[in-house]
Design an enzyme around this catalytic site. Structure first.
Site: not given
Ligand code: ZN
Length: 207
Positions: A121, A164
């Site tokens: 991420c 997401e």
């Molecule tokens: Zn992320």
């Protein structure tokens, strides 16, 4: 951030620890569809995603608590992967897509390629871990102009969508990872690149 003057983006991708990544994001209201503000937000998100580089970004990662995601993956971005790695991740190209107010519906599927794989991420830089995900998802949402969008995705694109959409609910991949598999991206690159999922499971002593 949303102010009376409009939407104010962070200049840099927000990292874990900022409450914006833990608060549920608000739906985009009807007044914003088709506006310059919403288009500018999506353009900033696409630019930040490409610069990172990443394959997806959610608005909270630019400090904006709105339900907006973008995703994109290209064959050039996966050219370093072996055929086996691509198959194990069920990695496939994703054209540039922006989805407003996405609603994700996981489809039942077990034992399909790509259900457990490394995920990272941009808001948790420097680390990666194995994350179980549903193989196939359906997503309903809206375009920038407020038109209805319906997507069905499997494998890698489904993983991006789940990651997401989690951001919009204040969830990070670290909440879902197999924590024993957490590695620095450097360790993952040098040790685990090209290794099969069963080798990884044995090495991490996953139960
Ligand atoms: Zn992320």
């Amino acid at each position: 951030m949303i102010t009376p003057q409009g939407i104010v983006c962070s200049k840099a991708i927000v990292s874990a620890g900022d409450p914006v990544l833990r608060n549920p994001a608000a739906p985009v209201g009807p007044e914003l569809f088709g506006t310059r503000e919403l288009r500018a937000l999506v353009e900033e998100m696409v630019a930040a995603m490409r610069a990172a580089p990443g394959v997806g970004l959610a608005a909270p990662q630019l400090g904006v608590g709105l339900r907006v995601i973008v995703l994109e993956d290209s064959s050039e971005r996966m050219s370093h992967l072996s055929a086996q790695e691509k198959a194990e991740r069920a990695r496939a190209e994703v054209p540039l897509t922006a989805i407003i107010n996405p609603v994700l519906r996981p489809q039942m599927s077990e034992g399909q390629p790509g259900e457990i794989y490394f995920e990272g991420c941009l808001s948790v830089p420097g680390y990666t871990a194995l994350v179980p995900r549903v193989h196939t998802v359906e997503v309903d949402g809206l375009s920038l102009e407020g038109e209805e969008l319906h997507l069905r995705a499997s494998g890698w694109p489904a993983r991006i969508l789940q990651h997401e959409c989690d951001h919009l609910d204040g969830v990070l991949y670290v909440d879902r990872m197999l924590s024993r598999s957490l590695c620095t991206t450097e360790q993952a690159r040098t040790r685990w690149s090209g290794r099969s999922l069963s080798e990884l499971a044995a090495a991490f002593r996953l139960r």
